[in-house]
Design a protein around this motif. Structure first.
Motif, PDB file in Angstrom:
ATOM      1  N   GLY A 194     -78.436  11.557 -14.617  1.00 42.91           N
ATOM      2  CA  GLY A 194     -79.566  12.135 -15.456  1.00 42.91           C
ATOM      3  C   GLY A 194     -80.825  12.639 -14.773  1.00 42.91           C
ATOM      4  O   GLY A 194     -80.811  12.164 -13.590  1.00 42.91           O
ATOM      5  N   PRO A 195     -81.907  12.962 -15.219  1.00 41.10           N
ATOM      6  CA  PRO A 195     -82.875  13.311 -14.502  1.00 41.10           C
ATOM      7  C   PRO A 195     -83.964  12.030 -13.918  1.00 41.10           C
ATOM      8  O   PRO A 195     -84.009  10.926 -14.415  1.00 41.10           O
ATOM      9  N   PHE A 196     -84.689  12.266 -12.737  1.00 42.75           N
ATOM     10  CA  PHE A 196     -85.402  11.348 -12.082  1.00 42.75           C
ATOM     11  C   PHE A 196     -86.828  11.853 -12.243  1.00 42.75           C
ATOM     12  O   PHE A 196     -87.203  13.034 -11.784  1.00 42.75           O
ATOM     13  N   VAL A 197     -87.538  11.399 -13.291  1.00 46.24           N
ATOM     14  CA  VAL A 197     -89.137  11.916 -13.248  1.00 46.24           C
ATOM     15  C   VAL A 197     -90.058  11.162 -12.810  1.00 46.24           C
ATOM     16  O   VAL A 197     -90.532   9.983 -13.310  1.00 46.24           O
ATOM     17  N   PRO A 198     -90.745  11.610 -11.694  1.00 45.47           N
ATOM     18  CA  PRO A 198     -91.963  10.678 -11.299  1.00 45.47           C
ATOM     19  C   PRO A 198     -93.109  11.044 -11.722  1.00 45.47           C
ATOM     20  O   PRO A 198     -93.491  12.183 -12.124  1.00 45.47           O
ATOM     21  N   VAL A 199     -94.076  10.083 -11.994  1.00 46.21           N
ATOM     22  CA  VAL A 199     -95.217  10.279 -12.628  1.00 46.21           C
ATOM     23  C   VAL A 199     -96.537   9.396 -11.609  1.00 46.21           C
ATOM     24  O   VAL A 199     -96.134   8.164 -11.680  1.00 46.21           O
ATOM     25  N   ASN A 200     -97.394  10.263 -11.241  1.00 45.23           N
ATOM     26  CA  ASN A 200     -98.247   9.272 -10.574  1.00 45.23           C
ATOM     27  C   ASN A 200     -99.683   9.166 -11.695  1.00 45.23           C
ATOM     28  O   ASN A 200    -100.217   9.917 -12.182  1.00 45.23           O
ATOM     29  N   CYS A 201     -99.598   7.828 -12.321  1.00 49.86           N
ATOM     30  CA  CYS A 201    -100.340   7.374 -13.391  1.00 49.86           C
ATOM     31  C   CYS A 201    -101.901   7.610 -12.869  1.00 49.86           C
ATOM     32  O   CYS A 201    -102.816   7.721 -13.655  1.00 49.86           O
ATOM     33  N   GLY A 202    -102.452   7.772 -11.691  1.00 46.92           N
ATOM     34  CA  GLY A 202    -103.699   7.892 -11.282  1.00 46.92           C
ATOM     35  C   GLY A 202    -103.996   9.165 -11.093  1.00 46.92           C
ATOM     36  O   GLY A 202    -105.323   9.708 -10.938  1.00 46.92           O
ATOM     37  N   ALA A 203    -103.037  10.192 -11.087  1.00 45.76           N
ATOM     38  CA  ALA A 203    -103.466  11.333 -10.941  1.00 45.76           C
ATOM     39  C   ALA A 203    -103.667  12.155 -12.230  1.00 45.76           C
ATOM     40  O   ALA A 203    -103.992  13.359 -12.254  1.00 45.76           O
ATOM     41  N   ILE A 204    -103.308  11.568 -13.195  1.00 47.27           N
ATOM     42  CA  ILE A 204    -103.630  12.181 -14.504  1.00 47.27           C
ATOM     43  C   ILE A 204    -104.806  11.646 -15.293  1.00 47.27           C
ATOM     44  O   ILE A 204    -105.040  10.651 -15.219  1.00 47.27           O
ATOM     45  N   PRO A 205    -105.600  12.962 -15.559  1.00 48.73           N
ATOM     46  CA  PRO A 205    -107.179  12.338 -16.468  1.00 48.73           C
ATOM     47  C   PRO A 205    -106.611  11.292 -17.520  1.00 48.73           C
ATOM     48  O   PRO A 205    -105.585  11.651 -18.251  1.00 48.73           O
ATOM     49  N   GLY A 206    -107.529  10.532 -17.707  1.00 53.45           N
ATOM     50  CA  GLY A 206    -107.306   9.504 -18.815  1.00 53.45           C
ATOM     51  C   GLY A 206    -107.034   9.723 -20.049  1.00 53.45           C
ATOM     52  O   GLY A 206    -106.367   9.364 -20.872  1.00 53.45           O
ATOM     53  N   GLU A 207    -107.827  11.014 -20.529  1.00 57.57           N
ATOM     54  CA  GLU A 207    -107.866  11.721 -21.830  1.00 57.57           C
ATOM     55  C   GLU A 207    -106.596  12.443 -22.002  1.00 57.57           C
ATOM     56  O   GLU A 207    -105.942  12.674 -23.084  1.00 57.57           O
ATOM     57  N   LEU A 208    -105.788  12.804 -21.154  1.00 59.62           N
ATOM     58  CA  LEU A 208    -104.492  13.423 -21.144  1.00 59.62           C
ATOM     59  C   LEU A 208    -103.403  12.646 -20.896  1.00 59.62           C
ATOM     60  O   LEU A 208    -102.363  13.002 -21.192  1.00 59.62           O
ATOM     61  N   ILE A 209    -103.389  11.282 -20.481  1.00 59.26           N
ATOM     62  CA  ILE A 209    -102.212  10.528 -19.985  1.00 59.26           C
ATOM     63  C   ILE A 209    -101.328  10.034 -21.303  1.00 59.26           C
ATOM     64  O   ILE A 209    -100.114  10.218 -20.932  1.00 59.26           O
ATOM     65  N   GLU A 210    -101.799   9.918 -22.320  1.00 58.32           N
ATOM     66  CA  GLU A 210    -101.074   9.598 -23.289  1.00 58.32           C
ATOM     67  C   GLU A 210    -100.137  10.705 -23.841  1.00 58.32           C
ATOM     68  O   GLU A 210     -99.139  10.483 -24.311  1.00 58.32           O
ATOM     69  N   SER A 211    -100.709  12.065 -23.942  1.00 55.78           N
ATOM     70  CA  SER A 211     -99.846  13.195 -24.349  1.00 55.78           C
ATOM     71  C   SER A 211     -99.046  13.496 -23.331  1.00 55.78           C
ATOM     72  O   SER A 211     -98.022  13.682 -23.616  1.00 55.78           O
ATOM     73  N   GLU A 212     -99.382  13.216 -21.846  1.00 54.66           N
ATOM     74  CA  GLU A 212     -98.342  13.480 -21.090  1.00 54.66           C
ATOM     75  C   GLU A 212     -97.126  12.790 -20.930  1.00 54.66           C
ATOM     76  O   GLU A 212     -96.072  13.000 -20.880  1.00 54.66           O
ATOM     77  N   LEU A 213     -97.258  11.279 -21.256  1.00 56.55           N
ATOM     78  CA  LEU A 213     -96.376  10.452 -21.293  1.00 56.55           C
ATOM     79  C   LEU A 213     -95.566  10.422 -22.610  1.00 56.55           C
ATOM     80  O   LEU A 213     -94.248  10.471 -22.425  1.00 56.55           O
ATOM     81  N   PHE A 214     -96.319  10.528 -23.835  1.00 59.49           N
ATOM     82  CA  PHE A 214     -95.500  10.304 -25.042  1.00 59.49           C
ATOM     83  C   PHE A 214     -95.279  11.615 -25.639  1.00 59.49           C
ATOM     84  O   PHE A 214     -94.657  11.639 -26.579  1.00 59.49           O
ATOM     85  N   GLY A 215     -95.788  12.660 -25.278  1.00 64.57           N
ATOM     86  CA  GLY A 215     -95.945  13.903 -25.872  1.00 64.57           C
ATOM     87  C   GLY A 215     -97.026  14.070 -27.178  1.00 64.57           C
ATOM     88  O   GLY A 215     -97.625  13.128 -27.364  1.00 64.57           O
ATOM     89  N   HIS A 216     -96.921  15.369 -27.636  1.00 69.74           N
ATOM     90  CA  HIS A 216     -97.979  15.476 -28.985  1.00 69.74           C
ATOM     91  C   HIS A 216     -97.475  16.741 -29.752  1.00 69.74           C
ATOM     92  O   HIS A 216     -96.546  17.365 -29.399  1.00 69.74           O
ATOM     93  N   HIS A 217     -97.857  16.554 -31.056  1.00 71.18           N
ATOM     94  CA  HIS A 217     -97.843  17.632 -32.014  1.00 71.18           C
ATOM     95  C   HIS A 217     -98.826  18.731 -31.873  1.00 71.18           C
ATOM     96  O   HIS A 217     -99.841  18.504 -31.485  1.00 71.18           O
ATOM     97  N   LYS A 218     -98.325  19.946 -32.288  1.00 68.84           N
ATOM     98  CA  LYS A 218     -99.309  20.985 -32.252  1.00 68.84           C
ATOM     99  C   LYS A 218    -100.404  20.683 -33.039  1.00 68.84           C
ATOM    100  O   LYS A 218    -100.260  20.271 -34.100  1.00 68.84           O
ATOM    101  N   GLY A 219    -101.645  20.876 -32.600  1.00 68.58           N
ATOM    102  CA  GLY A 219    -102.709  20.823 -33.514  1.00 68.58           C
ATOM    103  C   GLY A 219    -103.174  19.369 -33.477  1.00 68.58           C
ATOM    104  O   GLY A 219    -104.317  19.056 -34.132  1.00 68.58           O
ATOM    105  N   SER A 220    -102.712  18.385 -32.941  1.00 65.00           N
ATOM    106  CA  SER A 220    -103.129  16.896 -32.734  1.00 65.00           C
ATOM    107  C   SER A 220    -104.534  16.879 -31.997  1.00 65.00           C
ATOM    108  O   SER A 220    -105.059  15.800 -32.152  1.00 65.00           O
ATOM    109  N   PHE A 221    -104.833  17.728 -31.242  1.00 61.09           N
ATOM    110  CA  PHE A 221    -106.126  17.594 -30.626  1.00 61.09           C
ATOM    111  C   PHE A 221    -106.482  19.159 -29.964  1.00 61.09           C
ATOM    112  O   PHE A 221    -105.844  19.974 -30.140  1.00 61.09           O
ATOM    113  N   THR A 222    -107.642  19.304 -29.678  1.00 66.35           N
ATOM    114  CA  THR A 222    -108.065  20.657 -29.142  1.00 66.35           C
ATOM    115  C   THR A 222    -107.273  21.082 -28.025  1.00 66.35           C
ATOM    116  O   THR A 222    -107.108  19.999 -27.059  1.00 66.35           O
ATOM    117  N   GLY A 223    -106.540  22.103 -28.023  1.00 71.86           N
ATOM    118  CA  GLY A 223    -105.882  22.791 -26.919  1.00 71.86           C
ATOM    119  C   GLY A 223    -104.500  22.464 -26.900  1.00 71.86           C
ATOM    120  O   GLY A 223    -103.637  22.902 -26.284  1.00 71.86           O
TER     121      GLY A 223
END
Length: 452
Positions: A194-223
């Protein structure tokens, strides 16, 4: 891959045994059943090596399923044992994993969970013989370089831990190779396909990290112009490596804890949770015990992530590996630059061994890259790696402490940061790179410590 022989089901509830047995029969796996520890021991004595998987309830009429886990771990370390726990018994599941269980499943048992468990058990690579002395481990199948005692022990631990599905927390200073260790665990695990997915938790801006980790639905926030699955789902069937986990904001720590407990994620803007099949390996150069005491990291999350702890030794504890490390690094750099591989004078290793290397292997690579840039011939000499203002800070500018009067470093992290700044002549970007953090993280620390 040979067909799986018997699966031993140990549970005092006949309905549970029947449910699991029917599933295994559909998957072509014959089963044996036991209603308590005594019957389980009889089956193990009678069938012996023919049993390839064991599922055992935590609560049995004549004892605890952990007793069976411990007995099998000592007698048949290659036999994966999964424990069955009541829904929500997180502490019980963690105890089982710490005791050596391969994995755990919650009641009510779902077929998808059994399917994942069976797949992982079938995919297990042969364990390294537990009777092999550490000195006989040559590491030929490992990308971790070195034959020092510390590295042999580390490789041996990786071989053992890779067979489990338990979360692993890797502790190590910046530049020691924590991601490399995580990749080794993945490569030797049942999830290697299976895949190996590395994530640097300190390199992702705080306002984006939830979306990066858990995903998001279209229109859930600006952008959010389209659906995004997130990194958890990108690692489906494999390993998610959460590097610098201590940098994760507190609100996200709550969400991550729920994901670890429920094995489900809820995308930003979503109303339903999505099941995920991911093994978590996390790492930090910080002492998470101190972070918990300081209130920067949740104790319950640390308890859940640190089911198995693994320490990566700093370079100063494995100086015997300097020749092998240096030779490998120089060969890789030469291949990158399409130039002949220079030889290394033996005196170079003595000079290197005298360096403190707060940046560990990453700093060693930087030093050798500079030495190669200064070397016109086919040899790296002692002069090319001799102490230099960029390394020692003994010449201009003034020392790091002189540059920040009144500040006295009290922790290893503060001393490492100041040393890196001193070595790079207060080039913050280069110091951050040596320390394995982002420039933003370095600036935050300096501001917090009152160092300008």
């Amino acid at each position: 891959m040979r067909p799986m022989a018997y699966c031993l089901i140990v549970d005092d509830e006949p309905d549970i045994r029947t449910l699991v047995a029917l599933f295994m029969k559909r998957e072509g796996v014959p089963t044996l059943e036991a209603a308590d520890l005594a019957e389980a021991r009889e089956q193990l004595d009678r069938q012996g090596e023919a049993i390839d998987l064991c599922l055992a309830d935590m609560r049995l009429p004549d004892g605890n399923g952990l007793d069976l886990v411990d007995e099998i771990r000592r007698q048949r370390p290659d036999l994966p044992v999964a424990v069955i726990t009541a829904h929500g018994q997180v502490e019980a599941a963690v105890r089982a994993l710490k005791a050596g269980a391969f994995d755990f499943i919650n009641k009510p048992i779902e077929q998808d969970t059994l399917r994942r468990l069976l797949r992982d058990a079938r995919n297990l690579q042969p364990a390294r013989p537990s009777t092999t002395p550490a000195a006989e481990t040559d590491g030929s199948d490992s990308s971790l370089i070195g034959q020092s005692r510390a590295m042999r022990q580390l490789r041996e631990m990786i071989g053992r831990l890779a067979r489990s599905q338990a979360p692993i927390f890797i502790q190590g200073e910046s530049g020691t190779g924590k991601e490399l260790v995580a990749r080794e665990i993945h490569a030797h695990s049942s999830r290697a396909g299976g895949p190996f997915v590395p994530v640097n938790c300190g390199a992702i801006p705080g306002e984006l990290i939830e979306s990066e980790l858990f995903g998001h639905h279209k229109g859930s926030f600006t952008g959010a112009t389209r659906d995004k699955p997130g990194l958890f789902r990108a690692a489906e069937g494999g390993t998610l490596f959460l590097d610098e986990i201590a940098e994760l904001p507190l609100p996200l720590q709550v969400s991550l804890l729920r994901v670890l407990q429920e094995r489900r994620v809820r995308p930003v803007g979503g109303t339903e949770e999505v099941p995920v099949d991911v093994r978590i390996v996390s790492a930090s150069h910080q002492d998470l015990h101190q972070a918990v005491e300081a209130g920067r990291f949740r104790q319950d999350l640390f308890f859940r992530l640190n089911v198995i702890g693994l320490r990566v030794p700093p370079l100063r504890e494995r100086l015997d590996d300097l020749p092998a490390l240096s030779t490998t690094i120089v060969a890789r750099l030469a291949a990158r630059d399409a130039r002949p591989v220079p030889s290394i004078d033996p005196a170079v290793f003595q000079t290197l061994a005298a360096q403190p290397f707060p940046g560990n292997v990453r700093e060693l690579e930087n030093l050798l890259e500079r030495a190669m840039a200064l070397t016109d011939g086919d040899r790296i000499t002692e002069e090319a790696v001799a102490p230099h203002p960029m390394m020692t800070g003994e010449e201009e500018p003034a020392s790091a402490l002189a540059a920040c009067p009144g500040f006295i470093p009290e922790t290893d992290e503060q001393r490492n940061v100041l040393t890196a700044l001193q070595q790079t002549r207060w080039n913050r970007s280069e110091a951050a790179r040596q320390l394995g953090m982002t420039l933003r993280q370095l600036r935050y620390r300096l501001q917090k410590w009152g160092v300008e």
